[in-house]
Design a protein around this motif. Structure first.
Motif, short mmCIF file in Angstrom:
data_model
loop_
_atom_site.label_atom_id
_atom_site.label_comp_id
_atom_site.label_asym_id
_atom_site.label_seq_id
_atom_site.Cartn_x
_atom_site.Cartn_y
_atom_site.Cartn_z
N GLY A 50 20.26 0.55 18.74
CA GLY A 50 20.99 -0.70 18.87
C GLY A 50 22.20 -0.62 19.78
N GLY A 51 22.53 0.58 20.25
CA GLY A 51 23.67 0.74 21.13
C GLY A 51 23.27 0.61 22.59
N THR A 52 24.28 0.40 23.41
CA THR A 52 24.09 0.30 24.86
C THR A 52 24.93 1.36 25.55
N PRO A 53 24.30 2.27 26.30
CA PRO A 53 25.10 3.25 27.04
C PRO A 53 26.02 2.53 28.04
N ILE A 54 27.30 2.90 28.03
CA ILE A 54 28.25 2.28 28.96
C ILE A 54 28.86 3.30 29.91
N SER A 55 28.57 4.57 29.68
CA SER A 55 28.98 5.65 30.58
C SER A 55 28.06 6.82 30.30
N ASP A 56 28.33 7.95 30.93
CA ASP A 56 27.48 9.12 30.70
C ASP A 56 27.70 9.74 29.32
N ASP A 58 29.39 7.57 26.55
CA ASP A 58 29.76 6.50 25.62
C ASP A 58 28.63 5.53 25.35
N ILE A 59 28.54 5.11 24.07
CA ILE A 59 27.56 4.11 23.65
C ILE A 59 28.33 3.01 22.94
N ALA A 60 28.11 1.76 23.36
CA ALA A 60 28.79 0.61 22.75
C ALA A 60 27.86 -0.07 21.75
N TYR A 61 28.43 -0.46 20.63
CA TYR A 61 27.74 -1.24 19.61
C TYR A 61 28.52 -2.52 19.38
N GLY A 62 27.84 -3.57 18.99
CA GLY A 62 28.51 -4.83 18.71
C GLY A 62 29.23 -5.39 19.90
N GLY A 63 28.64 -5.28 21.08
CA GLY A 63 29.25 -5.81 22.29
C GLY A 63 30.53 -5.11 22.70
N GLY A 64 30.71 -3.87 22.26
CA GLY A 64 31.89 -3.10 22.62
C GLY A 64 32.94 -3.04 21.52
N THR A 65 32.64 -3.65 20.37
CA THR A 65 33.57 -3.59 19.24
C THR A 65 33.74 -2.16 18.76
N LEU A 112 32.22 0.56 7.85
CA LEU A 112 31.77 1.59 8.79
C LEU A 112 30.25 1.72 8.79
N GLY A 113 29.60 1.26 7.72
CA GLY A 113 28.14 1.27 7.66
C GLY A 113 27.50 0.40 8.73
N THR A 114 28.21 -0.63 9.17
CA THR A 114 27.70 -1.48 10.25
C THR A 114 27.40 -0.65 11.48
N TRP A 115 28.19 0.41 11.66
CA TRP A 115 28.08 1.25 12.85
C TRP A 115 27.42 2.59 12.55
N GLY A 116 26.86 2.74 11.34
CA GLY A 116 26.24 4.01 10.98
C GLY A 116 27.25 5.13 10.80
N TRP A 117 28.47 4.78 10.37
CA TRP A 117 29.52 5.79 10.29
C TRP A 117 30.07 5.98 8.88
N ARG A 118 29.39 5.47 7.87
CA ARG A 118 29.85 5.73 6.49
C ARG A 118 29.72 7.21 6.20
N ASN A 119 30.71 7.72 5.46
CA ASN A 119 30.68 9.12 5.01
C ASN A 119 30.54 10.13 6.15
N ARG A 120 31.24 9.87 7.25
CA ARG A 120 31.17 10.77 8.41
C ARG A 120 32.53 11.16 8.95
N THR A 121 33.62 10.65 8.42
CA THR A 121 34.94 10.91 8.99
C THR A 121 35.55 12.20 8.44
#
Length: 174
Positions: A50-56, A58-65, A112-121
């Motif tokens: 669901g992400g979009t590569p924006i550099s070599d 970086d990956i953006a999700y939610g339109g860059g949110t 953070l679950g919206t971005w697949g980042w729950r329980n990862r910090t």
């Protein structure tokens, strides 16, 4: 030095050069950093679609949110440092700012679950000019603030004993 000694030294040098060249050519080629980064990007997108590569890197999700940086710009450094870009707060998937790194800049509460980042910090860097962000754990119907970062405490290299427990963030005083 006589002719025999000189000839012997030249022959020995030639043999050493040939052996060294053969040894080096038999070694597998090391992966270029760009190849490693491409592979890391592909693997991350496969695991977190669901992400979009924006550099070599970086990956953006939610339109860059939300932006994930998959690898550090200068890989191979033994000591990592907090490196969140200005205007963002970042959270890292390892202690001592180990990548991948997620980053947000929005005010308010976010799952953070919206971005697949729950329980990862495991470490954080707050690089904004105002406000604070609380990292919260969902415990039934009650959310508990685990730790905060902000303008008075910008970096936390190890959020222990709260590693991999943050489910939400809430940024205030924006």
């Amino acid at each position: 030095m006589n002719r025999f000694s000189l000839r012997y030294l030249q022959t020995a040098a030639l043999i050493t050069t040939c052996v060294l060249a053969a040894t080096l050519s038999a070694q597998p080629a090391a992966a270029y950093p760009a190849d490693t980064t491409r592979a890391a990007m592909a693997a991350y997108l496969h695991e977190h679609p669901g992400g979009t590569p924006i550099s070599d890197r970086d990956i953006a999700y939610g339109g860059g949110t939300f932006i994930v940086t998959v690898t550090r710009a200068q890989a191979g450094h033994a000591l990592a440092a907090a490196d969140c870009p200005s205007g963002w707060f970042c959270f890292y998937d390892g202690v001592n700012y180990t990548y991948p790194r997620g980053r947000l800049s929005s005010c308010g509460w976010q799952d953070l679950g919206t971005w697949g980042w729950r329980n990862r910090t495991e470490s954080v860097h707050y690089n904004m000019s105002s406000g604070t962000v609380g990292f919260l754990n969902e415990a039934g119907s009650v959310d508990t603030v685990l730790f905060t970062a902000g303008t008075t405490r910008r970096t936390i290299a190890d959020v222990n004993p709260y590693r991999n427990q943050a489910d939400y963030v809430s940024r205030t005083n924006c």
